[in-house]
Write a protein that holds these residues in place. Structure first.
Motif, PDB file in Angstrom:
ATOM      1  N   GLU A 190      12.619   2.056 -14.113  1.00  0.00           N
ATOM      2  CA  GLU A 190      12.258   1.957 -15.522  1.00  0.00           C
ATOM      3  C   GLU A 190      10.749   2.127 -15.734  1.00  0.00           C
ATOM      4  O   GLU A 190      10.319   2.742 -16.711  1.00  0.00           O
ATOM      5  N   ASP A 221       8.777   3.895 -13.811  1.00  0.00           N
ATOM      6  CA  ASP A 221       8.513   5.327 -13.632  1.00  0.00           C
ATOM      7  C   ASP A 221       8.777   6.095 -14.919  1.00  0.00           C
ATOM      8  O   ASP A 221       7.996   6.966 -15.309  1.00  0.00           O
ATOM      9  N   LYS A 222       9.880   5.757 -15.578  1.00  0.00           N
ATOM     10  CA  LYS A 222      10.201   6.414 -16.854  1.00  0.00           C
ATOM     11  C   LYS A 222       9.127   6.122 -17.895  1.00  0.00           C
ATOM     12  O   LYS A 222       8.718   7.009 -18.646  1.00  0.00           O
ATOM     13  N   LEU A 257       5.971   5.326 -17.345  1.00  0.00           N
ATOM     14  CA  LEU A 257       4.720   5.983 -16.977  1.00  0.00           C
ATOM     15  C   LEU A 257       4.767   7.490 -17.203  1.00  0.00           C
ATOM     16  O   LEU A 257       3.728   8.135 -17.305  1.00  0.00           O
ATOM     17  N   ALA A 258       5.956   8.050 -17.288  1.00  0.00           N
ATOM     18  CA  ALA A 258       6.080   9.482 -17.554  1.00  0.00           C
ATOM     19  C   ALA A 258       5.679   9.816 -18.990  1.00  0.00           C
ATOM     20  O   ALA A 258       5.353  10.967 -19.290  1.00  0.00           O
ATOM     21  N   ASP A 259       5.687   8.817 -19.866  1.00  0.00           N
ATOM     22  CA  ASP A 259       5.277   9.021 -21.257  1.00  0.00           C
ATOM     23  C   ASP A 259       3.762   9.184 -21.305  1.00  0.00           C
ATOM     24  O   ASP A 259       3.023   8.291 -20.919  1.00  0.00           O
ATOM     25  N   LYS A 260       3.311  10.333 -21.765  1.00  0.00           N
ATOM     26  CA  LYS A 260       1.869  10.625 -21.801  1.00  0.00           C
ATOM     27  C   LYS A 260       1.162   9.911 -22.957  1.00  0.00           C
ATOM     28  O   LYS A 260      -0.049   9.876 -22.997  1.00  0.00           O
ATOM     29  N   ALA A 308      -0.754   1.601 -19.251  1.00  0.00           N
ATOM     30  CA  ALA A 308      -0.450   2.430 -18.083  1.00  0.00           C
ATOM     31  C   ALA A 308      -0.972   1.782 -16.803  1.00  0.00           C
ATOM     32  O   ALA A 308      -0.292   1.773 -15.779  1.00  0.00           O
ATOM     33  N   ARG A 345       1.372   0.582 -13.783  1.00  0.00           N
ATOM     34  CA  ARG A 345       1.196   1.041 -12.390  1.00  0.00           C
ATOM     35  C   ARG A 345       1.091  -0.143 -11.436  1.00  0.00           C
ATOM     36  O   ARG A 345       1.662  -0.126 -10.339  1.00  0.00           O
TER      37      ARG A 345
END
Length: 162
Positions: A84, A86-87, A89-92, A99, A103
């Motif tokens: 979750e 990772d998903k 953090l994929a949002d820019k 963020a 991390r």
């Protein structure tokens, strides 16, 4: 020459407020929303669900609220938490502070997942080793019973000497 009430050079100056008023008609901008920081987010992890709903209701559009939901929903499962995060953090569009905290939480979840996996493997090895020990003890007991059931050699008693 009759003096005029308004000199000619004042006319542009008098029209400036009128022009400014016409040009300044804009829809009101939305209010600036300040989101809680990561310290408030970490504190809210331990709160009951109802308290979180009441306190964070106004911040549903914030990145920190999305991160809080992910952390609270997957608290007991580090593998699912890592997926979750990772998903997320994929949002820019994620704010830099959120963020960074995501991390950090991702690294902690991955480390916890590795430790949990290592612990599971060690427990399985321990169970296998205990099973082998129990099997060996059962074989040894069977051999002892077999030895006791064997007839004693003729002529020798337990206390006689040659």
């Amino acid at each position: 020459m009759t003096p005029s009430i308004f000199p000619r050079r004042w006319l542009p100056l008098l029209l400036l407020p009128l022009l400014a008023a016409c040009a300044g008609v804009r829809p009101p901008s939305p209010p600036i929303r300040y989101c809680p920081g990561s310290d408030a987010l970490l504190i809210a992890l331990e709160w009951p669900d109802e308290a979180v709903r009441q306190r964070w209701q106004a911040y549903e559009a914030c990145d920190s609220y999305r991160l809080l939901r992910v952390l609270r929903a997957n608290r007991g499962d580090p593998g699912r938490l890592a997926i979750e995060l990772d998903k997320l953090l994929a949002d820019k569009n994620l704010s830099p502070a959120s963020a960074a905290l995501a991390r950090l939480q991702l690294r902690q979840a991955q480390a916890q997942f590795r430790l949990q996996d290592q612990s599971d493997r060690q427990q399985q090895q321990l169970r296998d080793q205990q099973k082998r020990i129990d099997d060996q003890a059962a074989k040894l007991d069977a051999l002892r019973r077999l030895e006791l059931d064997l007839p004693k050699p003729n002529g020798l008693s337990g206390g006689s000497k040659r």
